[in-house]
Design a protein around this motif. Structure first.
Motif, PDB file in Angstrom:
ATOM      1  N   ASP A 253      36.146  40.611  50.309  1.00 15.76           N
ATOM      2  CA  ASP A 253      36.635  41.457  51.352  1.00 15.76           C
ATOM      3  C   ASP A 253      37.909  42.196  51.107  1.00 15.76           C
ATOM      4  N   GLY A 254      38.386  41.952  49.904  1.00 10.21           N
ATOM      5  CA  GLY A 254      39.509  42.635  49.228  1.00 10.21           C
ATOM      6  C   GLY A 254      40.854  41.964  49.998  1.00 10.21           C
ATOM      7  N   VAL A 255      40.804  40.764  50.234  1.00  7.27           N
ATOM      8  CA  VAL A 255      42.094  39.730  50.655  1.00  7.27           C
ATOM      9  C   VAL A 255      42.500  39.090  49.533  1.00  7.27           C
ATOM     10  N   PRO A 256      43.856  39.367  49.073  1.00  9.70           N
ATOM     11  CA  PRO A 256      44.266  39.132  48.103  1.00  9.70           C
ATOM     12  C   PRO A 256      44.907  37.614  48.237  1.00  9.70           C
ATOM     13  N   GLY A 257      44.670  36.672  47.272  1.00 14.68           N
ATOM     14  CA  GLY A 257      45.278  35.176  47.583  1.00 14.68           C
ATOM     15  C   GLY A 257      46.520  34.963  46.997  1.00 14.68           C
ATOM     16  N   ILE A 258      47.241  33.956  47.093  1.00 16.75           N
ATOM     17  CA  ILE A 258      48.337  33.755  46.618  1.00 16.75           C
ATOM     18  C   ILE A 258      48.667  33.442  45.311  1.00 16.75           C
ATOM     19  N   GLN A 259      47.424  33.509  44.129  1.00 23.06           N
ATOM     20  CA  GLN A 259      47.591  33.412  43.064  1.00 23.06           C
ATOM     21  C   GLN A 259      47.786  34.665  42.508  1.00 23.06           C
ATOM     22  N   HIS A 260      47.616  35.797  43.249  1.00 22.48           N
ATOM     23  CA  HIS A 260      48.080  37.134  42.761  1.00 22.48           C
ATOM     24  C   HIS A 260      49.649  37.171  42.645  1.00 22.48           C
ATOM     25  N   VAL A 261      50.377  36.377  43.440  1.00 23.82           N
ATOM     26  CA  VAL A 261      51.792  36.594  43.208  1.00 23.82           C
ATOM     27  C   VAL A 261      52.239  35.272  42.762  1.00 23.82           C
TER      28      VAL A 261
END
Length: 350
Positions: A253-261
């Motif tokens: 759904d295009g919701v980024p998780g904390i691992q992206h930052v």
């Protein structure tokens, strides 16, 4: 606007159309089979197999066993909420055959004569979430002109209507939120709600009075998934599932998780913290006043608290849609038209 399609007698069907929708069966979490429904000969039979979960765990046979007989022994009356759009697809491709397959199995082996309420996405249904998070379902493309250029409700409405299933579609709201709202109202009236969908978002609604029945694409069967199976699979409350997904995001759904930052913040860390604190808000509140984990986790939870709370707003299903369940939707479904309507439907596919 609510579109509740009335009931009608069957007549000739029409050419079928569809469109690219917001959900696909193959990109969703692999569900665990509890009481998988196969062919009619033995409705009490169950499938005993292993299924890997999205968290890498495996359930044993004894956890997965179940049967339709166990379902029907429950004293509370059931009402089914049919999430229509995912059934119109095989993988990522529009498929009238897939819709016909799942609906025929659903009527003959799952809902039987219990009331069924079908729900479709409304126009601009994801606008509110997209305002919060522009990437939300941003990769979903509009359909190209051609056979599938019309919306699914323009061909599924007639089939469902002739099978005496009311269809609800509310402008400005996604089907998930409409289902969550109507489900809550049904439970308050003393019903046991069963949500028919492959969408993992509905796991956050599971309770003693709310179950899910999932179309298992690999087995081409429906399978019940209950609170018992959820506890066995994750060993935590369903509300914790939502919190976990807020931390890890939802790529579909295009919701980024904390691992992206914070790349070091992985699934094991997220699950451990969610199990310990119970909910995302409790975790963030605790992290604001004391150390709750390793330095990278502590920094992530304090520095990106707003980021995670936004994910919660996007992923949490709403139960306040302006729609009221109608008494006539809760009566025993008249199945006398099913055979003729579905036979006519399948004949148009050849």
């Amino acid at each position: 606007m609510i579109i509740a399609v009335g009931f009608a007698q069957p007549n000739s069907l029409f050419s079928l159309t569809s469109k690219s929708i917001n959900k696909s069966q193959t990109s969703r979490t692999k569900w665990v089979s509890s009481s998988s429904l196969s062919s009619p000969p033995s409705l009490s039979s169950s499938i005993e197999t292993f299924h890997r979960t999205d968290y890498g765990q495996v359930l044993k046979k004894d956890v997965l066993c179940g049967s339709i007989n166990e379902e029907t022994r429950n004293k509370k009356k059931r009402v089914f909420f049919l999430d229509v759009s995912p059934l119109c697809y095989e993988g990522n491709k529009p498929s009238s055959h897939a819709f016909g397959h799942w609906i025929s199995l659903f009527f003959s082996q799952v809902s039987l004569t219990d009331p069924v309420i079908a729900v479709l996405d409304g126009e601009e249904g994801n606008q509110r979430r997209r305002e919060l998070l522009p990437s939300y379902k941003a990769h979903r493309k509009s359909p190209k002109p051609g056979r599938y250029s019309k919306r699914p409700h323009q061909f599924v409405d007639e089939v469902l209507r002739k099978c005496n299933v009311p269809v609800v579609r509310i402008e400005g709201h996604e089907a998930d939120d409409v289902v969550a709202t109507l489900m809550e109202q049904a439970v308050q009236r003393g019903y046991r709600a069963v949500i028919a969908s492959p969408d993992k978002d509905f796991k956050q609604l599971i309770s003693e009075n709310v179950q899910i029945v999932i179309p298992l694409a690999d087995l081409r069967r429906w399978s019940f998934y209950t609170l018992k199976h959820y506890y066995a699979q994750y060993n935590c409350d369903p509300q914790s599932d939502l919190s976990f997904r807020c931390l890890m995001g939802d790529e579909v759904d295009g919701v980024p998780g904390i691992q992206h930052v914070v790349p070091a913040f992985g699934r094991k860390t997220a699950m451990k913290l969610v199990r310990k604190h119970g909910s995302l808000e409790s975790l963030l509140s605790a992290a604001a006043v004391r150390t709750v984990g390793r330095p990278y986790a502590q920094e992530a939870l304090t520095k990106y608290a707003d980021y995670l709370r936004r994910n919660y707003q996007v992923l949490a299903l709403k139960k306040d849609v302006r729609v009221q369940i109608q008494e006539e939707w809760l009566v025993e479904r008249d199945t006398s038209n099913d055979s003729e309507v579905l036979s006519s439907f399948f004949s148009t596919l050849h």
